[in-house]
Design an enzyme around this catalytic site. Structure first.
Site, PDB file in Angstrom:
ATOM      1  N   GLU A   1       0.779  -1.231   0.034  1.00 37.02           N
ATOM      2  CA  GLU A   1       0.115  -0.054   0.179  1.00 37.02           C
ATOM      3  C   GLU A   1       0.882   1.281   0.114  1.00 37.02           C
ATOM      4  O   GLU A   1       0.574   2.249   0.731  1.00 37.02           O
ATOM      5  CB  GLU A   1      -0.805  -0.118   1.137  1.00 37.02           C
ATOM      6  CG  GLU A   1      -2.098   1.037   0.871  1.00 37.02           C
ATOM      7  CD  GLU A   1      -3.148   1.259   2.188  1.00 37.02           C
ATOM      8  OE1 GLU A   1      -2.657   1.820   3.306  1.00 37.02           O
ATOM      9  OE2 GLU A   1      -4.337   0.747   2.080  1.00 37.02           O
TER      10      GLU A   1
ATOM     11  N   ARG B   1      -7.628  10.377  14.179  1.00 33.07           N
ATOM     12  CA  ARG B   1      -6.861  11.342  15.394  1.00 33.07           C
ATOM     13  C   ARG B   1      -7.176  12.872  15.028  1.00 33.07           C
ATOM     14  O   ARG B   1      -7.247  13.817  15.834  1.00 33.07           O
ATOM     15  CB  ARG B   1      -5.446  11.126  15.628  1.00 33.07           C
ATOM     16  CG  ARG B   1      -5.228   9.934  16.324  1.00 33.07           C
ATOM     17  CD  ARG B   1      -3.734   9.697  16.513  1.00 33.07           C
ATOM     18  NE  ARG B   1      -3.417   8.388  17.007  1.00 33.07           N
ATOM     19  CZ  ARG B   1      -3.076   7.976  18.474  1.00 33.07           C
ATOM     20  NH1 ARG B   1      -3.131   9.114  19.186  1.00 33.07           N
ATOM     21  NH2 ARG B   1      -3.104   7.057  18.760  1.00 33.07           N
TER      22      ARG B   1
ATOM     23  N   HIS C   1     -12.740   7.227  13.431  1.00 31.56           N
ATOM     24  CA  HIS C   1     -11.591   7.220  14.552  1.00 31.56           C
ATOM     25  C   HIS C   1     -10.538   8.150  14.222  1.00 31.56           C
ATOM     26  O   HIS C   1      -9.336   8.028  14.948  1.00 31.56           O
ATOM     27  CB  HIS C   1     -11.219   5.730  14.439  1.00 31.56           C
ATOM     28  CG  HIS C   1     -10.341   5.244  13.365  1.00 31.56           C
ATOM     29  ND1 HIS C   1      -9.038   5.529  13.142  1.00 31.56           N
ATOM     30  CD2 HIS C   1     -10.763   4.652  12.220  1.00 31.56           C
ATOM     31  CE1 HIS C   1      -8.764   5.122  11.945  1.00 31.56           C
ATOM     32  NE2 HIS C   1     -10.014   4.574  11.425  1.00 31.56           N
TER      33      HIS C   1
ATOM     34  N   GLU D   1      -0.679   9.736   9.886  1.00 28.71           N
ATOM     35  CA  GLU D   1      -0.601   8.542   8.949  1.00 28.71           C
ATOM     36  C   GLU D   1       0.352   9.186   7.297  1.00 28.71           C
ATOM     37  O   GLU D   1       1.189   8.429   7.127  1.00 28.71           O
ATOM     38  CB  GLU D   1      -1.900   7.980   8.436  1.00 28.71           C
ATOM     39  CG  GLU D   1      -2.308   7.306   9.797  1.00 28.71           C
ATOM     40  CD  GLU D   1      -3.337   8.052  10.710  1.00 28.71           C
ATOM     41  OE1 GLU D   1      -3.198   9.188  10.462  1.00 28.71           O
ATOM     42  OE2 GLU D   1      -3.816   7.461  11.439  1.00 28.71           O
TER      43      GLU D   1
ATOM     44  N   HIS E   1     -15.126   2.170  17.839  1.00 30.86           N
ATOM     45  CA  HIS E   1     -13.781   1.979  18.084  1.00 30.86           C
ATOM     46  C   HIS E   1     -13.175   2.306  19.317  1.00 30.86           C
ATOM     47  O   HIS E   1     -13.961   2.767  20.131  1.00 30.86           O
ATOM     48  CB  HIS E   1     -12.942   3.288  16.932  1.00 30.86           C
ATOM     49  CG  HIS E   1     -11.461   2.877  17.007  1.00 30.86           C
ATOM     50  ND1 HIS E   1     -10.571   3.145  17.723  1.00 30.86           N
ATOM     51  CD2 HIS E   1     -10.943   2.573  15.581  1.00 30.86           C
ATOM     52  CE1 HIS E   1      -9.388   2.810  17.652  1.00 30.86           C
ATOM     53  NE2 HIS E   1      -9.434   2.452  16.112  1.00 30.86           N
TER      54      HIS E   1
HETATM   55  C1  UD1 Z   1      -4.391   3.296  14.663  1.00 30.39           C
HETATM   56  C2  UD1 Z   1      -3.446   3.898  13.481  1.00 30.39           C
HETATM   57  C3  UD1 Z   1      -4.495   4.588  12.567  1.00 30.39           C
HETATM   58  C4  UD1 Z   1      -5.356   3.327  11.972  1.00 30.39           C
HETATM   59  C5  UD1 Z   1      -6.221   2.710  13.127  1.00 30.39           C
HETATM   60  C6  UD1 Z   1      -7.361   1.474  12.597  1.00 30.39           C
HETATM   61  C7  UD1 Z   1      -1.598   5.035  14.185  1.00 30.39           C
HETATM   62  C8  UD1 Z   1      -0.868   6.066  14.742  1.00 30.39           C
HETATM   63  N1  UD1 Z   1      -2.839   5.082  14.021  1.00 30.39           N
HETATM   64  O1  UD1 Z   1      -5.456   4.435  15.279  1.00 30.39           O
HETATM   65  O2  UD1 Z   1      -3.618   4.945  11.310  1.00 30.39           O
HETATM   66  O3  UD1 Z   1      -6.256   3.945  11.007  1.00 30.39           O
HETATM   67  O4  UD1 Z   1      -5.231   2.352  14.104  1.00 30.39           O
HETATM   68  O5  UD1 Z   1      -8.038   1.469  13.532  1.00 30.39           O
HETATM   69  O6  UD1 Z   1      -0.915   4.018  13.863  1.00 30.39           O
HETATM   70  N2  UD1 Z   1      -7.434   0.442  21.669  1.00 30.39           N
HETATM   71  C9  UD1 Z   1      -7.996  -0.446  22.392  1.00 30.39           C
HETATM   72  N3  UD1 Z   1      -7.955  -1.851  21.802  1.00 30.39           N
HETATM   73  C10 UD1 Z   1      -7.726  -1.878  20.866  1.00 30.39           C
HETATM   74  C11 UD1 Z   1      -7.164  -0.564  19.855  1.00 30.39           C
HETATM   75  C12 UD1 Z   1      -7.323   0.373  20.530  1.00 30.39           C
HETATM   76  O7  UD1 Z   1      -8.167  -0.327  23.753  1.00 30.39           O
HETATM   77  O8  UD1 Z   1      -7.757  -3.142  20.070  1.00 30.39           O
HETATM   78  C13 UD1 Z   1      -7.251   2.131  22.286  1.00 30.39           C
HETATM   79  C14 UD1 Z   1      -6.260   2.099  23.353  1.00 30.39           C
HETATM   80  O9  UD1 Z   1      -6.806   2.892  24.562  1.00 30.39           O
HETATM   81  C15 UD1 Z   1      -5.063   2.741  22.526  1.00 30.39           C
HETATM   82  C16 UD1 Z   1      -5.885   3.681  21.713  1.00 30.39           C
HETATM   83  O10 UD1 Z   1      -7.205   2.905  21.366  1.00 30.39           O
HETATM   84  O11 UD1 Z   1      -4.206   3.283  23.197  1.00 30.39           O
HETATM   85  C17 UD1 Z   1      -5.413   4.047  20.402  1.00 30.39           C
HETATM   86  O12 UD1 Z   1      -4.815   3.095  19.616  1.00 30.39           O
HETATM   87  P1  UD1 Z   1      -3.736   3.521  18.490  1.00 30.39           P
HETATM   88  O13 UD1 Z   1      -3.380   2.392  17.935  1.00 30.39           O
HETATM   89  O14 UD1 Z   1      -3.015   4.440  19.007  1.00 30.39           O
HETATM   90  O15 UD1 Z   1      -4.695   4.677  17.483  1.00 30.39           O
HETATM   91  P2  UD1 Z   1      -6.011   4.290  16.791  1.00 30.39           P
HETATM   92  O16 UD1 Z   1      -6.793   5.486  16.759  1.00 30.39           O
HETATM   93  O17 UD1 Z   1      -6.344   2.746  16.976  1.00 30.39           O
HETATM   94  N1  UDP Z   2     -13.752  -3.485  10.221  1.00 28.35           N
HETATM   95  C1  UDP Z   2     -14.109  -4.284  11.004  1.00 28.35           C
HETATM   96  N2  UDP Z   2     -15.023  -4.281  12.252  1.00 28.35           N
HETATM   97  C2  UDP Z   2     -15.588  -3.032  12.377  1.00 28.35           C
HETATM   98  C3  UDP Z   2     -15.164  -1.940  11.656  1.00 28.35           C
HETATM   99  C4  UDP Z   2     -14.321  -2.105  10.507  1.00 28.35           C
HETATM  100  O1  UDP Z   2     -13.673  -5.421  10.964  1.00 28.35           O
HETATM  101  O2  UDP Z   2     -16.148  -3.024  13.393  1.00 28.35           O
HETATM  102  C5  UDP Z   2     -12.695  -3.550   9.231  1.00 28.35           C
HETATM  103  C6  UDP Z   2     -13.153  -3.019   7.772  1.00 28.35           C
HETATM  104  O3  UDP Z   2     -13.811  -3.751   7.125  1.00 28.35           O
HETATM  105  C7  UDP Z   2     -11.771  -2.536   7.325  1.00 28.35           C
HETATM  106  C8  UDP Z   2     -11.200  -2.216   8.602  1.00 28.35           C
HETATM  107  O4  UDP Z   2     -11.412  -2.870   9.621  1.00 28.35           O
HETATM  108  O5  UDP Z   2     -11.381  -3.735   6.556  1.00 28.35           O
HETATM  109  C9  UDP Z   2     -10.765  -0.652   8.697  1.00 28.35           C
HETATM  110  O6  UDP Z   2     -10.378  -0.646   9.975  1.00 28.35           O
HETATM  111  P1  UDP Z   2     -10.245   0.933  10.462  1.00 28.35           P
HETATM  112  O7  UDP Z   2     -11.230   1.598  10.025  1.00 28.35           O
HETATM  113  O8  UDP Z   2      -9.993   0.703  12.192  1.00 28.35           O
HETATM  114  O9  UDP Z   2      -8.835   1.422  10.060  1.00 28.35           O
HETATM  115  P2  UDP Z   2      -8.236   2.453   8.614  1.00 28.35           P
HETATM  116  O10 UDP Z   2      -8.834   1.373   7.734  1.00 28.35           O
HETATM  117  O11 UDP Z   2      -8.763   3.663   8.818  1.00 28.35           O
HETATM  118  O12 UDP Z   2      -6.945   2.620   9.062  1.00 28.35           O
END
Ligand code: UD1
Ligand code: UDP
Length: 354
Positions: free
Chosen positions: A119, A216, A214, A133, A246
């Site tokens: 990607e 940031r 979700h 990102e 999320h």
């Molecule tokens: C991250 C990625 C973002 C991606 C997204 C997909 C970065 C900086 N961000 O954002 O690019 O689009 O994932 O979803 O890499 N948390 C939980 N359990 C989980 C996941 C998250 O509790 O399984 C909570 C935690 O408090 C954690 C917070 O979410 O600290 C943020 O997680 P983080 O991976 O830093 O950022 P995302 O917003 O999930």
């Molecule tokens: N997705 C999932 N469960 C959910 C919401 C999304 O499996 O409740 C899947 C969705 O099909 C896609 C991916 O998660 O493949 C997208 O993840 P997210 O939106 O967290 O991240 P991003 O694509 O913005 O990085």
């Protein structure tokens, strides 16, 4: 001796989009394919791993609640570095634009291990959107020696930056995963029934709006605006809205605060991948700021409103299946009204047995 390839990923979307590639790698005897999960996500990553039957060979545990980017990146860099020292792969494979992808690429580069970027080449041209990102993916593309661009447009972005890596246009692995899931659900009534049973009870006579969000860069006002828009739609129209929320506390707090108590808004926990695909199949419209979801929904014929100011994925917009609408409540509500007025109210693809 087989080439040792270490795939490193840590979040839900990376696991989903790497899954088709991991299957291919595992099928090749000339490759020793190892998988390292950084645990940047916990529950959401586990859901995705489960959906694809991926068992990581190595599990790091980078996530902390409400993690800061620098805290996360420093944990990632040191734990990935230790892993690279121990495993000594011939190549590292990363996906997309997360902190995990960026840290893994830097760690590998600094150990002189070649990095392939799946990607590669997605750009908005604005370092603040998506933040962080847009920076992450640029860094990975700078250090990568193999740049797998999903589309010709992504390839053009890479060429314009005069990078050193070799560019290969590959198509989109997330869409490969989706096509497989869509066909599987479409051809298996028992699976479809089981997935439906795990979703909130939905009325197939009402239009269904699926929401995810979700990013940031939207935290704070942007997110409150998104919630105000969703509340506005729920008040104005006889629709049902399903929002798998999320796990990031910066998302959950405003969503719970502003969207609880509506009888036609279902706030639910993040869904497993197949459950989510099923929900997309049943949706009349998708409202999202997700990178993956804005690609997936049009691929199965669903229209998408992108709640961001700009997208790095222009292809769906060019086909007319996606529109960038920002986060201003009035703009989002107006766009939703237009979309819902222009699609048939019932039934929609996937809602009835094929
Ligand atoms: C991250 C990625 C973002 C991606 C997204 C997909 C970065 C900086 N961000 O954002 O690019 O689009 O994932 O979803 O890499 N948390 C939980 N359990 C989980 C996941 C998250 O509790 O399984 C909570 C935690 O408090 C954690 C917070 O979410 O600290 C943020 O997680 P983080 O991976 O830093 O950022 P995302 O917003 O999930
Ligand atoms: N997705 C999932 N469960 C959910 C919401 C999304 O499996 O409740 C899947 C969705 O099909 C896609 C991916 O998660 O493949 C997208 O993840 P997210 O939106 O967290 O991240 P991003 O694509 O913005 O990085």
């Amino acid at each position: 001796m087989a080439d040792k390839i270490l795939s490193i990923f840590g979040t839900r979307p990376e696991a989903i989009k790497m899954a088709p590639l991991l299957r291919e790698l595992a099928a090749r005897p000339e490759i020793e394919s190892l998988v390292c999960s950084t645990g940047q996500h916990q529950q959401m990553l586990d859901q995705a791993l489960l959906a694809f039957g991926i068992l990581p060979d190595l599990r790091l545990s980078a996530m902390t609640p409400s993690q800061t980017l620098n805290g996360l990146c420093s944990r990632l860099l040191s734990s990935i570095d230790e892993t690279l020292a121990r495993i000594q792969p011939d190549r590292v494979l990363v996906h997309g634009d997360t902190s995990t992808a960026m840290a893994a690429a830097i760690a590998a580069f600094q150990r002189r291990i070649p990095v392939a970027h799946v990607e590669a080449g997605l750009r908005t041209g604005d370092l603040q959107r998506p933040w962080p990102e847009e920076m992450n993916r640029r860094v990975v593309d700078v250090v990568g020696d193999l740049l797998f661009a999903p589309t010709p447009a992504a390839r053009r972005n890479l060429l314009a930056e005069n990078l050193q890596g070799r560019i290969v246009v590959t198509g989109n692995t997330g869409i490969d995963a989706l096509m497989h899931a869509d066909a599987r659900i479409g051809s298996d009534p028992a699976l479809r029934a089981a997935l439906d049973a795990s979703l909130p009870e939905l009325d197939d006579q009402l239009q269904l709006i699926l929401v995810t969000g979700h990013r940031r860069e939207s935290f704070g006002k942007g997110f409150r605006d998104i919630c105000a828009a969703i509340a506005g739609i729920a008040r104005r129209r006889a629709v049902q809205i399903v929002y798998p929320v999320h796990l990031n506390p910066s998302v959950r707090h405003p969503v719970r605060q502003l969207l609880s108590g509506f009888s036609n808004i279902h706030l639910i926990e993040p869904l497993g991948y197949l459950e989510f695909v099923r929900l997309m199949q049943r949706a009349s419209l998708v409202l999202t700021d997700s990178g993956g979801v804005q690609e997936e929904a049009p691929a199965i014929g669903k229209r998408v409103l992108i709640m961001r100011e700009v997208t790095e994925r222009p292809e769906a917009v060019e086909t007319g299946m996606a529109r960038v609408v920002g986060t201003h409540p009035r703009h989002v509500v107006e766009a939703v009204e237009e979309e819902l007025n222009s699609v048939p109210s019932v039934p929609h693809r996937g809602a009835i047995s094929p």
